[in-house]
Write a protein that holds these residues in place. Structure first.
Motif, PDB file in Angstrom:
ATOM      1  N   THR A  29       0.841  -1.202   0.000  1.00 38.19           N
ATOM      2  CA  THR A  29       0.000   0.000   0.000  1.00 38.19           C
ATOM      3  C   THR A  29       0.874   1.250   0.000  1.00 38.19           C
ATOM      4  O   THR A  29       0.556   2.236  -0.669  1.00 38.19           O
ATOM      5  CB  THR A  29      -0.948  -0.007   1.217  1.00 38.19           C
ATOM      6  N   THR A  30       1.976   1.177   0.719  1.00 36.69           N
ATOM      7  CA  THR A  30       2.924   2.300   0.729  1.00 36.69           C
ATOM      8  C   THR A  30       3.474   2.538  -0.674  1.00 36.69           C
ATOM      9  O   THR A  30       3.596   3.691  -1.104  1.00 36.69           O
ATOM     10  CB  THR A  30       4.077   2.029   1.717  1.00 36.69           C
ATOM     11  N   CYS A  32       1.936   1.910  -3.421  1.00 35.78           N
ATOM     12  CA  CYS A  32       0.848   2.484  -4.223  1.00 35.78           C
ATOM     13  C   CYS A  32       0.622   3.966  -3.926  1.00 35.78           C
ATOM     14  O   CYS A  32       0.142   4.700  -4.791  1.00 35.78           O
ATOM     15  CB  CYS A  32      -0.452   1.721  -3.972  1.00 35.78           C
ATOM     16  N   THR A  33       0.934   4.396  -2.727  1.00 33.82           N
ATOM     17  CA  THR A  33       0.646   5.782  -2.339  1.00 33.82           C
ATOM     18  C   THR A  33       1.867   6.690  -2.390  1.00 33.82           C
ATOM     19  O   THR A  33       1.752   7.887  -2.134  1.00 33.82           O
ATOM     20  CB  THR A  33       0.047   5.829  -0.912  1.00 33.82           C
ATOM     21  N   THR A  34       3.020   6.122  -2.727  1.00 33.91           N
ATOM     22  CA  THR A  34       4.240   6.923  -2.829  1.00 33.91           C
ATOM     23  C   THR A  34       4.279   7.608  -4.186  1.00 33.91           C
ATOM     24  O   THR A  34       4.099   6.969  -5.225  1.00 33.91           O
ATOM     25  CB  THR A  34       5.491   6.040  -2.649  1.00 33.91           C
ATOM     26  N   VAL A  35       4.522   8.899  -4.168  1.00 38.26           N
ATOM     27  CA  VAL A  35       4.545   9.689  -5.402  1.00 38.26           C
ATOM     28  C   VAL A  35       5.657   9.231  -6.332  1.00 38.26           C
ATOM     29  O   VAL A  35       5.503   9.271  -7.558  1.00 38.26           O
ATOM     30  CB  VAL A  35       4.708  11.193  -5.057  1.00 38.26           C
ATOM     31  N   SER A  37       6.684   6.263  -6.960  1.00 39.52           N
ATOM     32  CA  SER A  37       6.469   4.963  -7.584  1.00 39.52           C
ATOM     33  C   SER A  37       6.033   5.133  -9.037  1.00 39.52           C
ATOM     34  O   SER A  37       5.214   5.991  -9.361  1.00 39.52           O
ATOM     35  CB  SER A  37       5.390   4.181  -6.831  1.00 39.52           C
ATOM     36  N   ASP A  39       4.248   3.804 -12.631  1.00 41.97           N
ATOM     37  CA  ASP A  39       2.977   3.128 -12.921  1.00 41.97           C
ATOM     38  C   ASP A  39       3.132   1.616 -12.875  1.00 41.97           C
ATOM     39  O   ASP A  39       2.261   0.910 -12.374  1.00 41.97           O
ATOM     40  CB  ASP A  39       2.443   3.546 -14.294  1.00 41.97           C
ATOM     41  N   ILE A  42       3.276   0.455  -9.268  1.00 38.56           N
ATOM     42  CA  ILE A  42       1.944   0.551  -8.653  1.00 38.56           C
ATOM     43  C   ILE A  42       1.064  -0.602  -9.119  1.00 38.56           C
ATOM     44  O   ILE A  42       0.386  -1.243  -8.316  1.00 38.56           O
ATOM     45  CB  ILE A  42       1.303   1.913  -8.942  1.00 38.56           C
ATOM     46  N   GLN A  46      -0.492  -3.463  -6.767  1.00 38.35           N
ATOM     47  CA  GLN A  46      -1.937  -3.707  -6.724  1.00 38.35           C
ATOM     48  C   GLN A  46      -2.254  -5.178  -7.010  1.00 38.35           C
ATOM     49  O   GLN A  46      -3.114  -5.775  -6.354  1.00 38.35           O
ATOM     50  CB  GLN A  46      -2.661  -2.803  -7.719  1.00 38.35           C
TER      51      GLN A  46
END
Length: 78
Positions: A29-30, A32-35, A37, A39, A42, A46
């Protein structure tokens, strides 16, 4: 140890699997929410989260399928 014993929610093995999955989902989740990262990172995170969630749902899915099979009319061939 059989696979049925390993996914039994009452066993220490399954509690270990749950703890690992929760920790891993938090890490992903970190990502996915890190700027920073990408595509691709991510999407991979996911997909891994979905696989872990499916793993955690496995005992319930098996129990539901067993329950459904128990109420099926076997004389009709299904």
């Amino acid at each position: 140890m059989s696979w049925m014993e390993q996914i039994n929610p009452a066993t220490a093995v399954w509690r270990g699997v749950q703890a690992y999955a929760a920790e891993r989902i938090a890490e992903l989740t970190t990502v996915c929410t890190t700027v920073r990262s990408s595509d691709a990172e991510i999407r991979a995170a996911q997909a891994a989260i979905q696989e872990l969630q499916a793993l955690l749902a496995l005992p319930g899915r098996i129990a539901l399928q067993a329950q459904q099979r128990g109420t099926t009319d076997r004389s009709k061939g299904y």
